[in-house]
Design an enzyme around this catalytic site. Structure first.
Site: not given
Length: 418
Positions: A27, A121-122
């Site tokens: 993350d 983003d993860e």
């Protein structure tokens, strides 16, 4: 759990025991803010709010410096500024975030083909099959963190565990810029003190129902009777929580994962009472959603809308279509119909349209009659024109000159997995 601002952070050493682990949850740390700092180093160390500067939009993201004042994503910017008056407001640059996201995902895929992106983003990674090439899961996690920092210039946090659920919880505890390894034999001890609100599938209402019965931690879930859990959250969620509390999570990393939904929202410069204008906005947003569906070669079976009033109360409505579609006119008509079902006539602050229950285009085939044939041709021609001349040159006639009250902020999460 961590506090969202870096307090309570727990990390492992790079040589930590990773017995029985195979799943990484990676993350990015305050991703939007980190990208803005990457592009403008003078922002480093400042409390940053990513959002529209007019104060009427919501916070897309915030740096850790701002989070320590209580600033959170989805909070009204005006409220965020009251909490942190010294914050610097930076407008979002979503195309740039997508660009950096592609760099990060490419690094993940250089280690293992088993990558499941959850958002920009993860992602989850299964590294079981690449241990001989790269080393143990903890070693791979450390290598990934180093490469993301060296090659992209931002930091990430990684949870290493035997299951997706525990890996995601571990990465949250390790934020920012940390790694937490939970070896399989330590899973139950790791889970026991964590709050039920941190569990997969537990939303605010479910958390309140559990906490009202004294079930506040995962240990409490394990020690509660099935009957009590059933009464609190229903049999289906009760069964899932019981399984997760015991460290069991059969979900595999899914490389075929697709977007669950595609949507766009609009926050107005001024609260809007004109329902004709609002209906036109819903159609405009539906056109944007449909264009994205067509570019991705998807259709939607369900249309939903979000209406936020001037008192910040939010109403959501959804409708399953008779046939899947990627036609903006049909999506817009469904959105307008849902809007008419809402009784409140108060001023509106935000409207949104979302396509859900996505499936590959053409999967259902066409019937004897195609009621959308004319619109399909029109929108296909619009797609071709946009590809040649850019989106700024193409619009429905009814939208031309309608700048009043519109355009304060595009919602940042017009992406898929929510």
């Amino acid at each position: 759990m961590g506090h969202g601002d870096g307090r309570g952070r727990v990390v492992s050493r790079p040589d930590a025991d990773d017995t029985g682990t195979r799943i990484l949850h990676v993350d990015m740390d305050a991703f939007y803010a980190a990208v803005e700092v990457l592009d403008d180093p003078t922002l480093r160390g400042l409390p940053l709010i990513i959002g529209a500067p007019d104060g009427r939009s919501v916070v897309s993201s915030a740096s850790y410096e701002a989070r320590r004042y209580g600033v959170r994503a989805a909070m009204p910017v005006s409220q965020a500024l009251r909490l942190c008056p010294t914050a610097r407001i930076v407008p979002p640059h979503f195309h740039r975030y997508q660009e950096v996201s592609r760099q990060v995902m490419a690094i993940f895929e250089s280690f293992t083909p088993l990558v499941e992106p959850l958002s920009v983003d993860e992602a989850f990674l299964d590294v079981q099959g690449v241990r001989r090439l790269w080393g143990s899961p903890a070693r791979i996690a450390d290598l990934i963190r180093t490469r993301v920092l060296d090659e992209v210039g931002i930091t990430c946090s990684v949870g290493v565990a035997a299951t997706k659920h525990v890996a995601k919880m571990a990465s949250t505890v390790a934020k920012p810029d940390g790694m937490l390894v939970v070896p399989a034999p330590a899973t139950l001890d790791f889970l026991a003190p964590r709050p039920v609100r941190a569990m997969w599938g537990v939303g605010p209402k479910a958390a309140e129902a559990l906490e009202a019965r004294g079930i506040r931690t995962i240990r409490d879930v394990r020690e509660s009777s099935r009957e009590m859990l059933d009464r609190a959250v229903g049999p289906a969620l009760s069964a899932r929580l019981t399984q997760l509390a015991l460290g069991e999570d059969p979900r595999a990393v899914d490389t075929e994962r697709v977007e669950k939904s595609i949507g766009h929202e609009e926050t107005f410069d001024q609260d809007i009472l004109d329902r004709t204008f609002l209906r036109a906005e819903l159609l405009r947003l539906a056109d944007r959603v449909a264009a994205r569906l067509r570019r991705a070669d998807w259709e939607t079976a369900t249309v939903s809308i979000k209406i936020r009033f001037d008192d910040f109360r939010t109403v959501n409505r959804s409708q399953t279509l008779s046939e899947p579609t990627a036609v903006g006119q049909r999506i817009g008509e469904a959105a307008q119909g849902l809007f008419e079902q809402i009784d409140r006539r108060d001023p509106v602050r935000l409207v949104g349209v979302r396509a859900e229950n996505l499936r590959p285009a053409g999967g259902a085939g066409l019937g004897l009659w195609d009621d959308d044939e004319d619109w399909r041709k029109v929108e296909g021609a619009v797609d071709e024109a946009v590809a040649r001349f850019g989106s700024a040159t193409i619009s429905r006639a009814r939208h031309i000159g309608r700048g009043d009250g519109r355009g304060a902020a595009q919602h940042p999460k017009a992406h898929g997995v929510n």
